[in-house]
Enzyme design. Structure first.
Site: not given
Ligand code: MOS
Length: 751
Positions: A480-481, A644, A647, A717-718
């Site tokens: 979903g990323t 992007n 996203t 992502g984190e």
């Molecule tokens: Mo991430 S917690 O390394 O999916």
């Protein structure tokens, strides 16, 4: 809202806020998630899980269940096939885990798989699973963290670093400080709760007697290659006999980064019944066997000189693990690199509980550690009578204080400035309880954010097909990323094709190998491989044109040849152009293919690579009721080149939503008598919903990192989840004068 201008096809596509290329498939339901794959003869499996936290199975009554309608198999430790690898050894960490594979009758945590029922329908399997009766001999279970921590021990590692670190003289630094804080922060267990539950379909073909049978697994995973390695090892098969397929994942957040017990159990059962077997975990079963963020107790001792310079930083972490594995939540790693100080000591310790094994959870370690560190920094800023941003700037590290390396790039100062400006930080009265909105107390708080910029080896293949379409393939993942979208952008830009002429395929071990989608590394790892393969395929295409007397590019020099938006032409005569398909048609409908491997090099030894950010929160607190709302959050990030804007902003925003959940809502309540989560459902385990989320403003500052990779991209992502709980906690202090050091911050702590 983010503006969405139409990008110029094939030119500067990377960075454009293009829509998700898989959006239509998702909203129309044609995107198939694991449990939706239909196979002929599909059977349904339901797990039976333990109801004690420690002990062994004395008797397991299966006769009644076996006789029930539609039941094909009741697999227990008494009849389960013996595996080549018993499940007590990990494969390649971190993908390989200690699993519960019905090889013995031992129970080490509540909700542990103890039987698997396979039937011709889900209802028949559920019915029979309820008819399995188990008699246990319970043993004493350790469920009290405060007791367990008395016997805490050092793990071998804290992620990829030593468990402990020491630099300078901590007691000298502490003694020389003119002010300090010595405090304990606590974070609770949290479960990932992706919308899509863990699910697997296992399907064998061929003859198992000669070990040439092929296993196909549809699995909801962040790591198809990791699942293949785990399962192949358990069955003693060459990895080439196992194929893992996962085109879509409905959220993972780390919980799907490992192959857990149900995956191997599905394969065992499928081999027994000779038909495809599909287990889908019930929501309550996701609280035990598939990981969680462990609880932490974090002791912070920070000292500063009169001018605000840090003289001592000490961060000691105790986290829980299971009775099977040493899983360390590396919460003190952030303290090793975020600020400079005269001295610094950190430690990580583990306490064993009879609970399932913890795992990666969004921003593992850094997210929980940032709550403690960034709140303690706020406490010290108050003691030192400094503005929290000024205090952080005074201790800004111009090199990584942990390893002494220069940063590959760092835009933290720009993040403080841009975030403060957008938030209006200059208008803050630092005095607690000084700001109001009607009868509500208003608090403004901030925190720093950071996350390591990882990269792993990855491969990609680009095929330019006879119709002029490019098929781009890599065994990566899209949770979903936006992986489908940004990889298509990278390929289209490098190829000189419009986005619509690129199709990206992922999530299959038959594709070139990519790392697991964890550690915020997918773009930085897979992106350069896609880019390199696309450039190589483009070279082949241009060489073909150059050698073709009928092509407008015949005998052209390299600087003259243009491939743009799918057209081949000379720079000097753009009016005479030819499409890619026409060129390939003259060569018998040829396909051109290039595969490239990509990995990091010496730059990883020369530089410290991290994303950075600054988070700002406004809270409103009802002084009578203690109810907290968060009317706005601002996050400013330096993440290299953003692939992007749409996203990317969404993903950072989603991270901040996670941070808000950590700050105010999320906590797994373990029954201290049974070790079973009592809020193992989405009604009682609170994640943020739309009503909890108000304005979230994302700023991505310009950052050019010349060292990180060929795309200039760090991970995103984190980091969005990092620092948010601290910024909210600091805002709550500013609003109320109460320093809450235990998450989540709930109204009962404020009244
Ligand atoms: Mo991430 S917690 O390394 O999916």
């Amino acid at each position: 809202m983010t503006p969405n201008p139409q990008p110029i096809p094939g030119r500067d596509l990377v960075g454009q806020p293009v829509d998700r290329v898989d959006g239509l498939a998702k909203v129309t339901g044609t995107a198939l998630y694991t449990a939706e794959h239909g196979l002929p003869g599909l059977t349904h499996a339901v797990l039976v899980t333990s109801t004690i936290a420690s002990g062994r199975i004395v008797t397991i009554h299966t006769a009644q269940a076996e006789k029930m309608r539609g039941v094909l198999l009741v697999m227990t430790h008494l009849n389960a096939p013996r595996l080549a690898e018993k499940g007590q050894a990990g494969v390649v960490p971190p993908a390989g885990r200690i699993l519960n594979l019905l090889q013995d009758g031992q129970v080490l945590y509540n909700n542990q798989p103890v039987a698997l029922v396979v039937a011709d329908s889900l209802e028949h399997a559920q019915d029979a699973a309820r008819a399995v009766r188990i008699v246990y001999a319970a043993a004493r279970a350790e469920l009290d963290f405060n007791q367990a921590k008395a016997a805490c021990y050092a793990p071998k590692k804290a992620r990829d670093q030593a468990a402990d670190s020491a630099r300078g003289d901590d007691s000298a630094g502490w003694n020389s400080a003119s002010c300090g804080v010595d405090v304990i922060y606590r974070t609770p267990m949290e479960h990932h709760n992706p919308m899509e539950p863990h699910a697997t379909i296992a399907h064998w073909e061929g003859d198992q007697r000669d070990q040439r049978d092929q296993l196909t697994l549809y699995d909801s995973t962040q790591n198809v290659s990791g699942v293949r390695a785990t399962v192949a090892m358990r069955f003693g098969l060459p990895p080439g006999n196992v194929r893992v397929i996962c085109p879509f994942v409905g959220g993972g957040f780390g919980s799907k980064g490992s192959a857990w017990s149900h995956v191997v159990l599905a394969a065992m059962a499928s081999r027994q019944v000779g038909r495809p077997v599909k287990p889908v975990l019930e929501r309550s079963q996701m609280f035990g066997m598939v990981g969680y963020r462990p609880l932490t107790e974090q002791h912070l001792r920070l000292g500063a000189a009169a001018d605000g310079r840090l003289t001592a930083m000490r961060h000691d972490v105790i986290a829980n693990t299971s009775c099977m594995e040493d899983w360390m939540e590396p919460a003190a790693l952030i303290t090793r690199m975020l600020y400079r100080s005269d001295s610094q000591e950190t430690s990580h310790r583990l306490a064993r509980l009879n609970i399932g094994t913890p795992t990666f959870t969004r921003g593992p370690g850094i997210t929980s550690g940032s709550f403690a560190l960034e709140c303690a920094m706020d406490e010290l800023a108050y003691v030192a009578k400094l503005d929290p941003i000024a205090f952080r700037l005074r201790n800004e590290a111009d090199r990584d204080p942990g390893n002494g390396l220069p940063w590959s790039s760092k835009a933290l100062r720009q993040c403080y400035a841009a975030g403060a400006e957008r938030f209006g930080w200059a208008g803050r009265d630092p005095l607690p309880r000084s700001m109001r909105d009607g009868h509500l107390l208003v608090g403004w708080g901030m925190a720093s954010a950071t996350y390591p910029a990882h990269r792993s080896p990855a491969s990609a293949r680009v095929s330019i097909l006879p119709d002029g379409l490019a098929l781009v393939q890599s065994g990566t993942h899209d949770l979903g990323t936006g992986t489908y979208t940004v990889m298509s952008q990278i390929a289209a830009e490098a190829l000189g094709l419009p986005l619509a002429k690129v199709r990206f395929e992922l999530g299959d071990t038959r594709l070139p190998v990519a790392p697991g989608a964890g550690g915020s590394q997918s773009v930085a790892s897979v992106g350069p491989a896609v880019q390199a393969a696309a450039l190589a395929a483009r070279e082949k295409l241009l060489a073909l044109a150059q050698a073709d007397p009928e092509s407008p590019l015949y005998s052209a020099g390299p600087e003259e040849m243009i491939l743009e938006a799918g057209w081949l032409f000379r720079k000097s005569s753009p009016q005479r152009r030819e499409g890619v398909a026409a060129l390939l048609a003259r060569h018998g409908g040829l396909s051109l293919e290039a595969t490239r491997d990509s990995r990091s090099g010496a730059e990883r030894e020369a530089f410290s690579m991290h994303s950075f950010g600054a988070v700002f929160a406004e809270v409103h607190v009802d002084p009578e009721l203690g109810i907290i709302t968060v009317p706005r959050l601002v996050g400013a990030y330096g993440v290299g080149r953003l692939m992007n804007r749409k996203t990317g902003h969404s993903q950072l925003m989603g991270g901040m939503v996670w941070g808000l959940g950590m700050a105010l809502l999320e906590k797994t309540e373990m029954d201290p008598r049974t070790g079973r989560a009592v809020n193992a459902n989405l009604a009682d385990y609170h994640v943020p919903t739309n009503a909890d989320i108000h304005a979230i403003d994302i700023i991505v500052v310009d950052e050019n990192d010349p060292h990180i990779n060929s795309l200039g991209a760090k991970g995103i992502g984190e980091i969005g989840a990092v620092g948010v709980a601290a910024a909210i906690g600091n805002a709550v202090f500013h609003a109320t004068g109460k320093r809450i050091r235990d998450l989540p911050i709930t109204l009962d702590q404020l009244i």
